[in-house]
Design a protein around this motif. Structure first.
Motif, short mmCIF file in Angstrom:
data_model
loop_
_atom_site.label_atom_id
_atom_site.label_comp_id
_atom_site.label_asym_id
_atom_site.label_seq_id
_atom_site.Cartn_x
_atom_site.Cartn_y
_atom_site.Cartn_z
N HIS A 41 0.84 -1.20 0.00
CA HIS A 41 0.00 0.00 0.00
C HIS A 41 0.88 1.25 0.00
O HIS A 41 1.92 1.30 0.67
N PRO A 42 0.49 2.29 -0.76
CA PRO A 42 1.28 3.53 -0.81
C PRO A 42 1.52 4.18 0.55
O PRO A 42 2.48 4.95 0.70
N LYS A 43 0.69 3.85 1.55
CA LYS A 43 0.87 4.43 2.88
C LYS A 43 2.17 3.98 3.54
O LYS A 43 2.53 4.48 4.60
N ILE A 44 2.88 3.08 2.90
CA ILE A 44 4.18 2.67 3.44
C ILE A 44 5.11 3.88 3.53
O ILE A 44 6.07 3.89 4.31
N GLU A 45 4.81 4.92 2.77
CA GLU A 45 5.62 6.15 2.80
C GLU A 45 5.62 6.81 4.17
O GLU A 45 6.50 7.63 4.48
N GLN A 46 4.65 6.47 5.02
CA GLN A 46 4.54 7.10 6.33
C GLN A 46 5.47 6.47 7.38
O GLN A 46 5.49 6.90 8.53
N LEU A 47 6.23 5.48 6.95
CA LEU A 47 7.22 4.88 7.87
C LEU A 47 8.48 5.74 7.81
O LEU A 47 9.51 5.35 7.24
N PHE A 48 8.42 6.89 8.43
CA PHE A 48 9.43 7.93 8.25
C PHE A 48 10.82 7.57 8.75
O PHE A 48 11.81 8.10 8.27
N VAL A 49 10.91 6.66 9.74
CA VAL A 49 12.23 6.30 10.27
C VAL A 49 12.66 4.89 9.84
O VAL A 49 13.66 4.38 10.35
N LEU A 50 11.94 4.30 8.93
CA LEU A 50 12.27 2.95 8.47
C LEU A 50 13.67 2.93 7.85
O LEU A 50 13.97 3.69 6.94
N ALA A 51 14.52 2.03 8.37
CA ALA A 51 15.89 1.91 7.88
C ALA A 51 16.12 0.61 7.10
O ALA A 51 16.95 0.57 6.20
N LYS A 52 15.36 -0.44 7.46
CA LYS A 52 15.52 -1.74 6.79
C LYS A 52 14.17 -2.26 6.32
O LYS A 52 13.23 -2.37 7.12
N LEU A 53 14.09 -2.58 5.04
CA LEU A 53 12.88 -3.15 4.47
C LEU A 53 13.25 -4.43 3.72
O LEU A 53 13.89 -4.38 2.67
N GLN A 54 12.85 -5.55 4.30
CA GLN A 54 13.22 -6.86 3.76
C GLN A 54 12.00 -7.50 3.11
O GLN A 54 11.06 -7.92 3.80
N LEU A 79 18.58 -0.08 3.81
CA LEU A 79 18.59 -1.41 3.20
C LEU A 79 17.24 -1.72 2.58
O LEU A 79 16.21 -1.63 3.26
N LEU A 80 17.25 -2.08 1.30
CA LEU A 80 16.04 -2.51 0.60
C LEU A 80 16.34 -3.83 -0.11
O LEU A 80 17.13 -3.87 -1.05
N ASN A 81 15.74 -4.90 0.38
CA ASN A 81 16.00 -6.23 -0.17
C ASN A 81 14.79 -6.70 -0.96
O ASN A 81 13.73 -6.97 -0.40
N LEU A 111 14.00 -1.52 -12.68
CA LEU A 111 14.38 -0.82 -11.45
C LEU A 111 13.79 0.57 -11.54
O LEU A 111 14.34 1.46 -12.20
N GLU A 112 12.66 0.76 -10.91
CA GLU A 112 11.86 1.96 -11.12
C GLU A 112 12.54 3.22 -10.59
O GLU A 112 13.24 3.20 -9.59
N LEU A 113 12.28 4.31 -11.28
CA LEU A 113 12.94 5.58 -11.01
C LEU A 113 12.73 6.05 -9.58
O LEU A 113 13.65 6.59 -8.96
N HIS A 114 11.54 5.83 -9.04
CA HIS A 114 11.28 6.33 -7.68
C HIS A 114 12.13 5.62 -6.63
O HIS A 114 12.38 6.17 -5.57
N ILE A 115 12.58 4.42 -6.92
CA ILE A 115 13.49 3.73 -6.00
C ILE A 115 14.86 4.41 -6.04
O ILE A 115 15.54 4.54 -5.02
N CYS A 116 15.24 4.84 -7.21
CA CYS A 116 16.54 5.52 -7.35
C CYS A 116 16.57 6.88 -6.67
O CYS A 116 17.64 7.46 -6.48
N LYS A 117 15.40 7.38 -6.28
CA LYS A 117 15.33 8.67 -5.60
C LYS A 117 15.51 8.56 -4.09
O LYS A 117 15.54 9.58 -3.39
N ILE A 118 15.65 7.32 -3.59
CA ILE A 118 15.87 7.15 -2.16
C ILE A 118 17.37 7.33 -1.91
O ILE A 118 18.16 6.38 -1.94
N LEU A 135 19.80 5.15 0.54
CA LEU A 135 20.07 3.73 0.35
C LEU A 135 21.57 3.45 0.26
O LEU A 135 22.29 4.08 -0.51
N THR A 136 22.01 2.49 1.04
CA THR A 136 23.40 2.02 0.95
C THR A 136 23.47 0.56 0.53
O THR A 136 24.53 0.07 0.16
#
Length: 207
Positions: free
Chosen positions: A139-152, A173-175, A184-191, A194-195
């Motif tokens: 769901h697009p509301k995932i954007e509200q996880l403002f301090v999320l550092a790891k998404l597996q 981290l985005l796995n 590889l969608e452009l909006h992911i490249c805007k994060i 990401l390391t």
């Protein structure tokens, strides 16, 4: 049993000598996690209730798994770490929606198909794992996880990702290993934070 109970008080967890509890055929939608404190309990009958917590896929497997589930929920109240992996869950657990202060949620190795709108109701969440599930939708509301550092999210069935993910300004981290992404969608490249980005074993042909 066979009453009109809609609620069981958490104080039941103080009945330390209780060995059998029959709540069959009531109108209960949930069982309080405090029941896990009943260390002498050997029998719990919660059949024929419209339960959401624990869900059908848990209580249908018997007393042992129900008590394990309740113990995990009870532990999360103090640790802020909700660990509900390997339980055969088919939906995002309702309990996660009730504990907005969680910092970590692990739902790995279940059969969950989507992350609902309520995923955005966890402003303190730093670590979310839904690996080895059946995810096809975030769901697009995932954007509200403002301090999320790891998404597996490895080993799922994701074909696309919501554009709103570009607003995850603390994600490191985005796995996405073993999904069905074709680009590889452009909006992911805007994060920009990401390391560690993992996208192996997808269907990507455009970067």
């Amino acid at each position: 049993s066979q009453n009109q109970l809609q609620y069981v008080t958490e104080a039941v967890g103080d009945l330390q000598r209780l060995r059998k509890l029959n709540l069959m055929s009531n109108k209960l939608m949930s069982i309080p996690p405090e029941l896990c404190r009943l260390h002498n309990l050997v029998s719990l009958n919660i059949d024929n209730n419209p339960l959401r917590s624990p869900p059908t896929e848990v209580h249908s497997k018997g007393f042992g798994l129900v008590m394990d589930y309740l113990k995990r929920l009870h532990n999360s109240m103090t640790s802020q770490n909700l660990h509900l992996a390997s339980l055969g869950l088919v939906q995002f657990p309702v309990e996660a929606q009730l504990y907005p202060s969680l910092t970590r949620i692990d739902l790995g190795d279940n059969m969950i198909a989507e992350l609902p709108k309520s995923i955005g109701n966890h402003p303190n969440l730093t670590d979310l794992s839904v690996a080895h599930n059946q995810l096809t939708y975030l769901h697009p509301k995932i954007e509200q996880l403002f301090v999320l550092a790891k998404l597996q999210l490895p080993f799922n069935k994701l074909e696309t990702l919501p554009h709103s993910m570009s607003n995850l300004r603390n994600l490191k981290l985005l796995n996405l290993t073993e999904n069905r992404l074709e680009t590889l969608e452009l909006h992911i490249c805007k994060i920009s934070t990401l390391t560690d980005l993992r996208v192996s074993h997808n269907r990507i042909h455009t970067v």
